[in-house]
Design a protein around this motif. Structure first.
Motif, PDB file in Angstrom:
ATOM      1  N   ALA A   1       9.789   2.642   8.670  1.00  0.00           N
ATOM      2  CA  ALA A   1       9.525   3.286   7.408  1.00  0.00           C
ATOM      3  C   ALA A   1      10.162   4.460   7.354  1.00  0.00           C
ATOM      4  O   ALA A   1      10.669   5.052   6.062  1.00  0.00           O
ATOM      5  CB  ALA A   1       7.863   3.354   7.430  1.00  0.00           C
TER       6      ALA A   1
ATOM      7  N   TYR B   1      -0.994   6.419   6.580  1.00  0.00           N
ATOM      8  CA  TYR B   1       0.072   6.142   7.190  1.00  0.00           C
ATOM      9  C   TYR B   1       0.760   7.436   8.228  1.00  0.00           C
ATOM     10  O   TYR B   1       0.636   8.464   7.981  1.00  0.00           O
ATOM     11  CB  TYR B   1       1.369   5.774   6.339  1.00  0.00           C
ATOM     12  CG  TYR B   1       1.201   4.597   5.757  1.00  0.00           C
ATOM     13  CD1 TYR B   1       1.604   3.370   6.173  1.00  0.00           C
ATOM     14  CD2 TYR B   1       0.403   4.532   4.439  1.00  0.00           C
ATOM     15  CE1 TYR B   1       1.415   2.377   5.524  1.00  0.00           C
ATOM     16  CE2 TYR B   1       0.308   3.264   3.651  1.00  0.00           C
ATOM     17  CZ  TYR B   1       0.924   2.186   4.325  1.00  0.00           C
ATOM     18  OH  TYR B   1       0.685   0.693   3.911  1.00  0.00           O
TER      19      TYR B   1
ATOM     20  N   SER C   1       3.270   8.376   8.825  1.00  0.00           N
ATOM     21  CA  SER C   1       4.450   9.520   8.609  1.00  0.00           C
ATOM     22  C   SER C   1       3.668  10.305   7.367  1.00  0.00           C
ATOM     23  O   SER C   1       4.447  11.236   7.021  1.00  0.00           O
ATOM     24  CB  SER C   1       5.562   8.659   7.819  1.00  0.00           C
ATOM     25  OG  SER C   1       4.923   7.565   6.878  1.00  0.00           O
ATOM     26  N   ARG C   2       2.661  10.014   6.699  1.00  0.00           N
ATOM     27  CA  ARG C   2       2.041  10.946   5.820  1.00  0.00           C
ATOM     28  C   ARG C   2       0.574  11.334   6.156  1.00  0.00           C
ATOM     29  O   ARG C   2      -0.215  10.703   5.336  1.00  0.00           O
ATOM     30  CB  ARG C   2       2.078  10.078   4.563  1.00  0.00           C
ATOM     31  CG  ARG C   2       3.622  10.265   4.012  1.00  0.00           C
ATOM     32  CD  ARG C   2       4.042   9.399   2.832  1.00  0.00           C
ATOM     33  NE  ARG C   2       3.308   9.844   1.714  1.00  0.00           N
ATOM     34  CZ  ARG C   2       3.099   9.087   0.520  1.00  0.00           C
ATOM     35  NH1 ARG C   2       3.956   7.992   0.430  1.00  0.00           N
ATOM     36  NH2 ARG C   2       2.395   9.671  -0.512  1.00  0.00           N
TER      37      ARG C   2
ATOM     38  N   VAL D   1      -5.290   6.808   2.926  1.00  0.00           N
ATOM     39  CA  VAL D   1      -4.775   5.607   2.040  1.00  0.00           C
ATOM     40  C   VAL D   1      -6.190   4.759   1.869  1.00  0.00           C
ATOM     41  O   VAL D   1      -6.603   4.259   0.741  1.00  0.00           O
ATOM     42  CB  VAL D   1      -3.653   4.855   2.312  1.00  0.00           C
ATOM     43  CG1 VAL D   1      -3.272   3.533   1.502  1.00  0.00           C
ATOM     44  CG2 VAL D   1      -2.434   5.765   2.401  1.00  0.00           C
TER      45      VAL D   1
ATOM     46  N   PRO E   1      -5.837  -0.943  -9.178  1.00  0.00           N
ATOM     47  CA  PRO E   1      -4.614  -0.166  -9.937  1.00  0.00           C
ATOM     48  C   PRO E   1      -3.502  -0.291  -8.684  1.00  0.00           C
ATOM     49  O   PRO E   1      -4.004  -0.247  -7.612  1.00  0.00           O
ATOM     50  CB  PRO E   1      -5.081   0.952 -10.378  1.00  0.00           C
ATOM     51  CG  PRO E   1      -6.460   0.992 -10.348  1.00  0.00           C
ATOM     52  CD  PRO E   1      -6.976   0.037  -9.369  1.00  0.00           C
ATOM     53  N   SER E   2      -2.418  -0.166  -9.115  1.00  0.00           N
ATOM     54  CA  SER E   2      -1.293   0.197  -8.278  1.00  0.00           C
ATOM     55  C   SER E   2      -1.530   1.201  -7.605  1.00  0.00           C
ATOM     56  O   SER E   2      -1.724   2.527  -7.853  1.00  0.00           O
ATOM     57  CB  SER E   2       0.217  -0.122  -9.059  1.00  0.00           C
ATOM     58  OG  SER E   2       0.925   1.025  -8.526  1.00  0.00           O
ATOM     59  N   GLY E   3      -1.375   1.434  -6.146  1.00  0.00           N
ATOM     60  CA  GLY E   3      -1.292   2.465  -5.269  1.00  0.00           C
ATOM     61  C   GLY E   3      -2.757   2.576  -4.757  1.00  0.00           C
ATOM     62  O   GLY E   3      -3.074   3.504  -4.208  1.00  0.00           O
ATOM     63  N   SER E   4      -3.720   1.717  -5.125  1.00  0.00           N
ATOM     64  CA  SER E   4      -4.983   1.807  -4.562  1.00  0.00           C
ATOM     65  C   SER E   4      -5.221   1.375  -3.196  1.00  0.00           C
ATOM     66  O   SER E   4      -6.274   1.662  -2.527  1.00  0.00           O
ATOM     67  CB  SER E   4      -5.977   1.037  -5.602  1.00  0.00           C
ATOM     68  OG  SER E   4      -5.806  -0.181  -5.563  1.00  0.00           O
ATOM     69  N   GLY E   5      -4.286   0.796  -2.529  1.00  0.00           N
ATOM     70  CA  GLY E   5      -4.265   0.260  -1.206  1.00  0.00           C
ATOM     71  C   GLY E   5      -4.421  -1.152  -0.541  1.00  0.00           C
ATOM     72  O   GLY E   5      -4.596  -1.415   0.391  1.00  0.00           O
ATOM     73  N   LYS E   6      -3.931  -1.853  -1.924  1.00  0.00           N
ATOM     74  CA  LYS E   6      -4.234  -3.354  -1.619  1.00  0.00           C
ATOM     75  C   LYS E   6      -3.150  -3.945  -0.473  1.00  0.00           C
ATOM     76  O   LYS E   6      -3.400  -4.493   0.538  1.00  0.00           O
ATOM     77  CB  LYS E   6      -3.657  -4.160  -2.873  1.00  0.00           C
ATOM     78  CG  LYS E   6      -4.788  -3.463  -4.074  1.00  0.00           C
ATOM     79  CD  LYS E   6      -4.568  -4.668  -5.347  1.00  0.00           C
ATOM     80  CE  LYS E   6      -3.191  -4.255  -5.875  1.00  0.00           C
ATOM     81  NZ  LYS E   6      -3.073  -2.935  -6.589  1.00  0.00           N
ATOM     82  N   SER E   7      -1.729  -3.399  -0.641  1.00  0.00           N
ATOM     83  CA  SER E   7      -0.863  -4.022   0.352  1.00  0.00           C
ATOM     84  C   SER E   7      -1.218  -3.599   1.810  1.00  0.00           C
ATOM     85  O   SER E   7      -1.123  -4.078   2.741  1.00  0.00           O
ATOM     86  CB  SER E   7       0.584  -3.598  -0.057  1.00  0.00           C
ATOM     87  OG  SER E   7       0.767  -3.889  -1.429  1.00  0.00           O
ATOM     88  N   THR E   8      -1.687  -1.894   1.828  1.00  0.00           N
ATOM     89  CA  THR E   8      -1.871  -1.352   3.050  1.00  0.00           C
ATOM     90  C   THR E   8      -3.036  -2.313   3.731  1.00  0.00           C
ATOM     91  O   THR E   8      -2.901  -2.453   4.932  1.00  0.00           O
ATOM     92  CB  THR E   8      -2.515  -0.076   2.687  1.00  0.00           C
ATOM     93  OG1 THR E   8      -1.404   0.474   1.954  1.00  0.00           O
ATOM     94  CG2 THR E   8      -2.737   0.812   3.971  1.00  0.00           C
TER      95      THR E   8
ATOM     96  N   TYR F   1      -0.224  -1.743  11.205  1.00  0.00           N
ATOM     97  CA  TYR F   1      -0.487  -0.697  11.591  1.00  0.00           C
ATOM     98  C   TYR F   1      -2.156  -0.613  12.005  1.00  0.00           C
ATOM     99  O   TYR F   1      -2.574  -1.769  11.750  1.00  0.00           O
ATOM    100  CB  TYR F   1      -0.685   0.344  10.307  1.00  0.00           C
ATOM    101  CG  TYR F   1       0.744   0.481   9.578  1.00  0.00           C
ATOM    102  CD1 TYR F   1       1.674   1.748   9.994  1.00  0.00           C
ATOM    103  CD2 TYR F   1       1.290  -0.346   8.728  1.00  0.00           C
ATOM    104  CE1 TYR F   1       2.762   1.696   9.484  1.00  0.00           C
ATOM    105  CE2 TYR F   1       2.229  -0.020   8.123  1.00  0.00           C
ATOM    106  CZ  TYR F   1       3.161   0.852   8.365  1.00  0.00           C
ATOM    107  OH  TYR F   1       4.441   0.808   7.856  1.00  0.00           O
TER     108      TYR F   1
HETATM  109  P1  ADP Z   1      -1.104  -1.082  -3.810  1.00  0.00           P
HETATM  110  O1  ADP Z   1      -0.819  -2.184  -3.039  1.00  0.00           O
HETATM  111  O2  ADP Z   1      -2.498  -1.279  -4.125  1.00  0.00           O
HETATM  112  O3  ADP Z   1      -0.162  -0.790  -4.953  1.00  0.00           O
HETATM  113  P2  ADP Z   1      -0.545   0.153  -1.528  1.00  0.00           P
HETATM  114  O4  ADP Z   1      -1.174  -0.130  -0.220  1.00  0.00           O
HETATM  115  O5  ADP Z   1       1.077   0.022  -1.468  1.00  0.00           O
HETATM  116  O6  ADP Z   1      -0.912   0.032  -2.676  1.00  0.00           O
HETATM  117  O7  ADP Z   1      -0.185   1.957  -1.348  1.00  0.00           O
HETATM  118  C1  ADP Z   1      -1.278   2.733  -1.323  1.00  0.00           C
HETATM  119  C2  ADP Z   1      -0.854   4.246  -0.947  1.00  0.00           C
HETATM  120  O8  ADP Z   1      -0.194   4.215   0.494  1.00  0.00           O
HETATM  121  C3  ADP Z   1       0.274   4.747  -1.984  1.00  0.00           C
HETATM  122  O9  ADP Z   1      -0.114   5.870  -2.243  1.00  0.00           O
HETATM  123  C4  ADP Z   1       1.458   4.828  -1.226  1.00  0.00           C
HETATM  124  O10 ADP Z   1       2.386   5.555  -1.702  1.00  0.00           O
HETATM  125  C5  ADP Z   1       1.111   4.771   0.094  1.00  0.00           C
HETATM  126  N1  ADP Z   1       2.084   4.041   1.000  1.00  0.00           N
HETATM  127  C6  ADP Z   1       2.182   2.629   0.889  1.00  0.00           C
HETATM  128  N2  ADP Z   1       3.098   2.111   2.152  1.00  0.00           N
HETATM  129  C7  ADP Z   1       3.642   3.494   2.737  1.00  0.00           C
HETATM  130  C8  ADP Z   1       4.234   4.034   3.840  1.00  0.00           C
HETATM  131  N3  ADP Z   1       4.799   2.806   4.707  1.00  0.00           N
HETATM  132  N4  ADP Z   1       4.265   4.983   4.313  1.00  0.00           N
HETATM  133  C9  ADP Z   1       3.754   6.002   3.683  1.00  0.00           C
HETATM  134  N5  ADP Z   1       2.944   5.818   2.539  1.00  0.00           N
HETATM  135  C10 ADP Z   1       2.744   4.643   2.000  1.00  0.00           C
END
Ligand code: ADP
Length: 607
Positions: free
Chosen positions: A137, A375, A377-378, A383, A402-409, A418
């Protein structure tokens, strides 16, 4: 750690940075030397031959001097016979010996370097791909790749040539000085007085040129970045009609490169003039004084010639040392970066490809238990803020929000890319840590939003789900994924090459290949990251059917972007800013007048 520094490199073509040589860096290099261990006998042999070939090099001036003296006086000189032909024969024998020894020295060093480097490359590559996701990342993968390959070539150069050169030049230099002193102590004294006066000025000159050339390289890298950026974003450049602006920016940078290049050349020119004047001046003085010694019969003519050749040899060796030293410094830097990757902590995955067996079976029950995650790194952005849900084996669970809510995470956590800082994930009621990483990943499959296929055949791409799958299994999977018809529609069928050099598949086709891949893998838990870009209705129907087939009998976690596809889900989890705000099935969630699900549904005209 290595990371900061790995990032700082500009471009691969840039000269590798040099590192200080100290105890710590030597310790690092020692680790790389371990890779030479299997070849140590050959290495010792190559070193010995190298030494021998340097020594034979030292015999030549002596032989030339002997020839001259034999011709002029026919007197015996030192160890050599007085006869011209005898000296010639000795010279031939020495030549032959040197050729023989040189062949082995060169080939053996290359054999050692190639083999050791292949080992280092294998290990760094394996380490790289087993490093945790977080590592990737933080860096641009292309840069990492070119960086490592240039670091490794630097190390290879050192083993094949640099090493040998240093030893050869030092032997020549020390041997040359001793022999000079033996031929004529008086002449040697003259050189020893003059040389130390010259060296400091040469070093100063060299430093200054290097500084300029480094500045030129930096500027060149900067101008290359402009080209790279604009070509990547060419659509934006054109859309904003900024061609002239970019051209001017590039021109300015490239003029700087030219200016620095010319400045460097001027300094080098001065240096060359200095070297020519002083260098030849010294030789001239030496010959002058030498001729005087010959005149008063203190020195033979042949000895003078011998002495001059030794002096040239010694000065060439001396002049080559700074470059060799700089090379060693670069190699120290390169090996530090390689070692840091080698010593980084990787994930514990199967090292042996054939160990394909799953040791602990997962039925498909999945629970998130108060999972909190940021994450690495942040760390400042939480999240997931205490997410809990249960999916029993075979259920379909949709995650919306909504987008950014943490679904992919959430999906990344299931795949163990992770790990949560607080709370835990349970598979069949047991914490994830109770399973091996490989076992979990072997039983979880993901069909991502944007399917990336490898540049091989369609067959290879499907077989990626189960290495060593039979053709029959692959065709079966393709049929179940609704992909068989379009694949066999290509002239080369399953052998069709995809990717850059092959056919370009549509989004829907790529997805069906990914579904076939996942079917072959036959996971207990499936993650579907729904495509956001809508497919045309025909391919959407085919993809949807294939997905239904894939979801049968497995736990499916669906990251849903279009709510229309998840009405049938057993459970819908609504995430907002990392918190589950609602959950239930479609009908239940619609009951909640002020709920986010109802609101999102209304946006998509689904109510
Ligand atoms: P969604 O899938 O719901 O759109 P994500 O899970 O992709 O949301 O992201 C949730 C939050 O984590 C967002 O604020 C995004 O900026 C942050 N994020 C996603 N991937 C990373 C990463 N690899 N490193 C740091 N922050 C991340």
């Amino acid at each position: 750690m290595a990371r900061g520094r790995l990032n700082s490199g500009n471009a691969a073509e840039q000269e590798l940075p040099k590192a200080k040589i100290n105890r710590r860096s030597l310790h690092n290099i020692k680790q790389l030397f371990n890779y030479l261990k299997p070849y140590r006998l050959k290495f010792a042999g190559a070193m010995f031959f190298l030494f021998l070939s340097s020594l034979t090099g030292l015999a030549f001036p002596k032989l030339v001097g002997g020839l001259v003296d034999a011709a002029s006086h026919s007197l015996k000189q030192g160890l050599l016979p007085g006869n011209l032909n005898d000296i010639g024969l000795i010279a031939l024998a020495v030549l032959f010996a040197q050729g023989f020894v040189s062949f082995f020295r060169v080939t053996w060093f290359v054999q050692i370097a190639e083999n050791a480097l292949a080992d280092i490359r294998r290990d760094t590559y394996f380490k790289l791909i087993t490093l945790p996701m977080d590592f990737f990342a933080n860096r641009r993968v292309g840069e990492l790749n070119s960086r490592i390959s240039s670091d490794l070539s630097q190390i290879q150069d050192t083993i094949t040539t640099n090493f040998a050169e240093i030893i050869r030049q030092i032997t020549l230099m020390i041997g040359g000085i001793i022999l000079m002193a033996m031929v004529s102590g008086k002449l040697a004294l003259v050189i020893l007085v003059i040389l130390p006066l010259l060296i400091p000025s040469a070093i100063l000159f060299a430093r200054y040129t290097r500084k300029i050339s480094r500045a030129a390289q930096d500027e060149l890298a900067a101008s290359n970045t402009i080209v790279q950026e604009t070509l990547l974003g060419i659509a934006s450049v054109k859309a904003f009609v900024n061609e002239a602006f970019e051209a001017a920016r590039y021109d300015k940078s490239i003029r700087n490169v030219a200016r620095l290049g010319i400045k460097g050349a001027t300094v080098r020119g001065l240096f060359a003039a200095f070297v020519v004047f002083i260098g030849f001046g010294v030789i001239f003085c030496m010959v002058w004084y030498g001729a005087h010694l010959v005149l008063i019969k203190d020195l033979k003519f042949g000895e003078l010639i011998q002495f001059v050749i030794y002096a040239m040899m010694v000065s060439t060796s001396l002049a080559s040392l700074p470059e060799q030293y700089a090379n060693i410094q670069r190699t120290v830097g390169a090996s530090e970066r390689v070692i840091e990757i080698l010593n980084d902590k990787g994930e514990s995955v199967n090292i042996i490809e054939s160990e394909n067996r799953i040791k602990q079976k997962i039925e498909g029950n999945l629970s998130f238990n108060n999972v909190q995650f940021h994450y690495p790194s942040r760390p400042e952005i939480e999240v997931l803020k205490g997410v809990s849900f249960d999916a029993t084996a075979g259920q379909k669970v949709a995650i919306v929000g909504p987008s950014g809510s943490g679904k992919s995470t959430t999906a990344s956590l299931i795949l163990q890319f992770y790990h949560p800082q607080n709370g835990e994930l349970l598979f069949d009621g047991k914490p994830a840590s109770a399973y091996s990483l490989t076992d979990i990943r072997k039983q979880v499959a993901i069909v991502p939003q944007d399917v990336i296929l490898f540049g091989g055949t369609i067959r290879e791409n499907i077989a990626y789900g189960k290495l060593g799958a039979t053709d029959e299994e692959i065709e079966q999977a393709a049929k179940r994924a609704n992909a068989y018809d379009f694949i066999t529609g290509f002239p080369e069928g399953f052998s069709t090459v995809v990717g850059e050099r092959g056919v370009k598949l549509s989004g829907g086709q790529r997805q069906r290949i990914a579904i076939a891949r996942a079917l072959l893998k036959n996971p207990s838990i499936l993650i579907l990251d729904e495509a956001t870009s809508s497919l045309d209705s025909e391919s959407e129907r085919l993809v949807q059917e294939a997905l239904e087939e894939l979801m049968k009998g497995r736990t499916s976690i669906i990251i849903a972007h279009r709510l229309s596809t998840i009405r049938e889900a057993d459970q819908i989890i609504v995430l907002e800013k990392g918190v589950i705000v609602e959950s239930g099935n479609h009908d239940e969630l619609l009951q909640n007048e002020s709920g986010l699900y109802r609101y999102l549904s209304s946006l998509q005209f689904e109510v």
